[in-house]
Design a protein around this motif. Structure first.
Motif, short mmCIF file in Angstrom:
data_model
loop_
_atom_site.label_atom_id
_atom_site.label_comp_id
_atom_site.label_asym_id
_atom_site.label_seq_id
_atom_site.Cartn_x
_atom_site.Cartn_y
_atom_site.Cartn_z
N UNK A 1 0.76 -1.18 0.18
CA UNK A 1 -0.09 0.18 0.05
C UNK A 1 0.95 1.08 0.37
N UNK A 2 0.30 2.47 -0.76
CA UNK A 2 1.02 3.56 -0.56
C UNK A 2 2.21 3.36 -0.93
N UNK A 3 2.72 2.63 -1.96
CA UNK A 3 3.61 2.24 -2.53
C UNK A 3 3.78 3.01 -4.57
N UNK A 4 4.84 4.54 -4.18
CA UNK A 4 5.04 4.94 -5.50
C UNK A 4 6.68 3.91 -6.02
N UNK A 5 5.99 3.70 -7.64
CA UNK A 5 6.91 3.02 -8.39
C UNK A 5 7.52 3.62 -9.88
N UNK A 6 8.41 4.61 -10.06
CA UNK A 6 8.59 5.72 -10.07
C UNK A 6 9.00 5.35 -11.68
N UNK A 7 9.35 6.83 -13.01
CA UNK A 7 9.61 6.69 -13.56
C UNK A 7 10.83 5.55 -14.31
N UNK A 8 10.40 5.01 -15.24
CA UNK A 8 11.04 3.90 -15.87
C UNK A 8 11.83 2.70 -15.09
N UNK A 9 11.05 3.26 -14.02
CA UNK A 9 11.47 1.52 -12.82
C UNK A 9 11.31 0.54 -13.23
N UNK A 10 12.53 -0.99 -13.82
CA UNK A 10 11.73 -2.35 -14.14
C UNK A 10 12.16 -3.21 -13.03
N UNK A 11 10.61 -3.94 -12.46
CA UNK A 11 10.28 -5.30 -10.99
C UNK A 11 10.15 -6.22 -11.89
#
Length: 181
Positions: free
Chosen positions: A53-63
């Motif tokens: 919850x409430x987590x940001x995966x920002x621009x151009x991140x890769x998971x």
């Protein structure tokens, strides 16, 4: 773009948000009030990806994940621009800095940080109150940014996400049907 892959269907909480230029594929779960920003890729094709919850995966991140090991990011985390996380665990209230790489088997314990550009090699465990820095990264005691700082940043991204939703940009929790693949 949000895609099912065979029987693996992304599960996005109704209060979460995905930018239209982000990619979410397969066995991905995104928790309440979390956000996925432009160019980010969450590819759950080999295994599961779980975002709290409430987590940001920002621009151009890769998971990405592997067949035997999920990629897990907890609640109130910031995964900064250009970060890479694969088959690793990031517990609650962690910051993965700009361009940091969290490689298979690494673990950021609650309230720890991967500094910008750090490369966390296999099996590196970063205790709470520590920052992983360097290439290869080593964990050093650090009180900045602390857990409260990261949680404030995570909350700021919840507010930013709401601005985008109000402007009609992106999708909140969506129902994706499985593909025939």
């Amino acid at each position: 773009m949000i895609h099912a892959l065979g029987e693996h269907v992304p599960r996005i909480d109704p209060t979460a948000w995905v930018h239209p230029d982000a990619t979410v594929i397969g066995d991905v779960e995104i928790g309440p009030q979390s956000s996925v920003w432009p160019g980010a890729v969450l590819r759950g094709d080999f295994g599961a990806i779980r975002i709290g919850a409430r987590t940001s995966v920002q621009d151009n991140a890769v998971l990405h994940s592997g067949p035997a090991t999920a990629t897990v990011v907890g609640d109130d985390c910031i995964v900064a621009h250009l970060a890479f996380i694969e088959m690793a665990v990031v517990e609650d209230a962690c910051l993965v800095g700009v361009g940091a790489h969290v490689l298979p088997g690494a673990c950021l314990r609650a309230g720890s940080v991967a500094a910008a550009g750090a490369v966390l090699a296999r099996s590196l465990e970063v205790p709470a109150g520590h920052r992983a820095q360097g290439v290869p990264a080593v964990a050093v005691p650090s009180d900045h940014p602390d857990r409260a700082y990261v949680m404030r940043g995570a909350q700021n991204y919840v507010l930013m996400m709401r601005r985008y939703v109000e402007a009609g940009i992106g999708s909140t929790g969506v129902d994706i049907r499985p593909s025939a693949c």
